[in-house]
Design a protein around this motif. Structure first.
Motif, PDB file in Angstrom:
ATOM      1  N   HIS A 111      -9.427  -4.348  40.946  1.00  0.00           N
ATOM      2  CA  HIS A 111     -10.354  -3.557  40.715  1.00  0.00           C
ATOM      3  C   HIS A 111     -10.993  -3.343  40.013  1.00  0.00           C
ATOM      4  O   HIS A 111     -12.496  -3.114  39.288  1.00  0.00           O
ATOM      5  CB  HIS A 111      -9.894  -2.390  41.521  1.00  0.00           C
ATOM      6  CG  HIS A 111     -10.847  -0.511  41.572  1.00  0.00           C
ATOM      7  ND1 HIS A 111     -11.585  -0.464  42.811  1.00  0.00           N
ATOM      8  CD2 HIS A 111     -11.268   0.434  40.911  1.00  0.00           C
ATOM      9  CE1 HIS A 111     -12.159   0.495  42.801  1.00  0.00           C
ATOM     10  NE2 HIS A 111     -12.414   0.603  41.256  1.00  0.00           N
ATOM     11  N   HIS A 115     -15.139  -3.830  38.337  1.00  0.00           N
ATOM     12  CA  HIS A 115     -15.667  -2.774  37.667  1.00  0.00           C
ATOM     13  C   HIS A 115     -16.281  -3.482  36.966  1.00  0.00           C
ATOM     14  O   HIS A 115     -17.597  -3.688  36.103  1.00  0.00           O
ATOM     15  CB  HIS A 115     -14.787  -1.888  36.842  1.00  0.00           C
ATOM     16  CG  HIS A 115     -14.423  -0.378  38.390  1.00  0.00           C
ATOM     17  ND1 HIS A 115     -16.567  -0.185  38.810  1.00  0.00           N
ATOM     18  CD2 HIS A 115     -14.248   0.125  38.882  1.00  0.00           C
ATOM     19  CE1 HIS A 115     -15.499   0.959  39.114  1.00  0.00           C
ATOM     20  NE2 HIS A 115     -14.592   0.850  39.736  1.00  0.00           N
ATOM     21  N   SER A 139     -13.628   4.631  33.913  1.00  0.00           N
ATOM     22  CA  SER A 139     -13.776   4.890  35.567  1.00  0.00           C
ATOM     23  C   SER A 139     -12.706   6.550  35.953  1.00  0.00           C
ATOM     24  O   SER A 139     -11.802   7.149  34.980  1.00  0.00           O
ATOM     25  CB  SER A 139     -13.228   4.499  36.377  1.00  0.00           C
ATOM     26  OG  SER A 139     -11.618   4.328  36.485  1.00  0.00           O
ATOM     27  N   ASP A 304     -17.072   3.420  43.314  1.00  0.00           N
ATOM     28  CA  ASP A 304     -16.754   2.952  43.552  1.00  0.00           C
ATOM     29  C   ASP A 304     -18.130   1.838  44.822  1.00  0.00           C
ATOM     30  O   ASP A 304     -18.181   2.651  45.420  1.00  0.00           O
ATOM     31  CB  ASP A 304     -15.311   3.213  43.709  1.00  0.00           C
ATOM     32  CG  ASP A 304     -14.478   3.116  42.858  1.00  0.00           C
ATOM     33  OD1 ASP A 304     -14.908   3.075  41.837  1.00  0.00           O
ATOM     34  OD2 ASP A 304     -13.270   3.978  43.278  1.00  0.00           O
TER      35      ASP A 304
HETATM   36 ZN    ZN Z   1     -13.154   2.321  40.506  1.00  0.00          ZN
END
Ligand code: ZN
Ligand code: KG4
Length: 335
Positions: A111, A115, A139, A304
């Motif tokens: 993840h 990003h 984040s 997200d």
């Molecule tokens: Zn995230």
């Protein structure tokens, strides 16, 4: 023939599915989970349940909006981690089943890499970053400075020792009575505020690491002291408070980015994560880092989303970097 990849993202509180065709996004559906708002943060158990409820309708909508026959998909990519384990399990189990039933490859995605790599999604022929670059991942879960040598060779050279930068926004917002997630709300109030009106501490942390827990305590005391003198303090000063705390956070980040540039001698800076949507952070970085090339994801690819997962899936597909079915989700998953 184009390569079509379905991306699935369920690491936290957004259920998202996207279809990419080569590196062009055809659809990017995001179901936000409003159930967490009243708790001031994400409740893991409620998040997993909401993912279970949302995953099939979200994937169906992503396929319809992309106007693609399911048989034209070449691979299914999903977020392996980091994130909430129960949430990750919903996405990975769904992706495994889909890959198995369509007999197409399964691709796991980190993840946090996604990003940053969101900056490689096709964007009206806008220039793409070139390697090596300094990645700034900001984040709700992470605050990282990363030396990126190529798509999948990334080295964390600085990170937070306690709260993330997104938590700093969200926790200060909660003290102001703003619903979770508060970052974008603070950003909006700050637009009409005086950023110099109130002063907050700048934590002293060595090298490229961060700490935001002291700032949160400082902010809490500031609010309590002022409310004890005037119970309408927040209402009266919300715009100035938001502008001032946002300015402090932007300053802390900028100082570390400048240090990172000096240490690594890298002049290309690539931002990722929900907080990279912040207008003050964007503005002050553009003003203070004029001799660098800066890359920010399009706003819809900051928080997200599965578009970034599909993009990484596409990059890995080209390298035939596929994943076995016994892959396990990882709540902690280093870049
Ligand atoms: Zn995230
Ligand atoms: O990347 P993300 O969606 O989730 C994680 O992977 O953690 O980031 C969510 C975070 C939240 O803390 C939210 O308050 C923050 O991003 N955020 C912002 C803005 N938009 C979202 N923070 C500051 N300014 C914004 N405009």
């Amino acid at each position: 023939m184009p390569i079509n990849v379905l991306g699935i993202e369920t690491s936290c509180d957004e259920t998202s599915a996207a279809v990419i065709s080569d590196n062009k996004i055809l659809s990017n559906i995001i179901a936000n989970q409003e159930v967490h708002q009243k708790y001031g943060g994400v409740v893991p158990e409620l998040a997993s349940r909401a993912h279970q409820k949302n995953i099939i309708p979200v994937v169906e909508r992503a396929l319809i909006e992309a106007n693609i026959d399911i048989k034209k998909l070449n691979a299914v990519a999903f977020t392996r981690g980091p994130g909430l384990l129960g949430s990750l399990l919903v996405g990975s189990s769904f992706a495994k089943s889909m890959s198995l039933s369509l007999d197409i490859p399964l691709i796991e995605v980190n993840h946090m890499q996604a990003h940053l790599l969101a900056n490689f999604i096709e964007n009206n022929n806008r220039n793409k970053p070139t390697f090596p670059f300094l990645g700034v991942n900001i984040s709700g879960g992470h605050t990282q400075i990363i030396l990126c040598k190529n798509y999948f060779e990334m080295e964390i050279i600085g990170e937070t020792l306690d709260d993330s930068i997104g938590e700093a926004f969200d926790k200060c917002g909660k003290l102001l009575g703003l619903n979770y997630p508060a970052g974008s709300k603070i950003d909006r109030f700050a637009k009409n505020g005086d950023k110099k009106k109130f002063k907050f501490i700048i934590p002293k942390v060595s090298e490229l690491d961060f700490s935001f827990s002291g700032l949160k305590t400082n902010f809490k005391r500031f609010i309590e002291n002022n409310i004890s003198k005037n119970k309408n303090f927040i209402e009266k000063e919300i715009e100035n408070i938001c502008a001032s705390i946002q300015e402090t956070i932007a300053k802390i980040l900028l100082e570390k980015i400048i240090k990172g540039i000096n240490i690594t001698n890298t002049k290309t800076i690539v931002f990722g994560g929900g907080v990279s949507a912040n207008s003050r952070i964007r503005k002050s970085c553009k003003k203070e880092l004029k001799n660098c090339k800066l890359f920010f994801p399009k706003i819809e690819y900051t928080t997200d989303n599965a578009a970034m997962i599909a993009l990484v899936g596409y990059l890995k597909y080209k390298e035939k970097n596929f994943t076995n079915y016994d892959v396990e989700s990882r709540a902690r998953y280093k870049i």
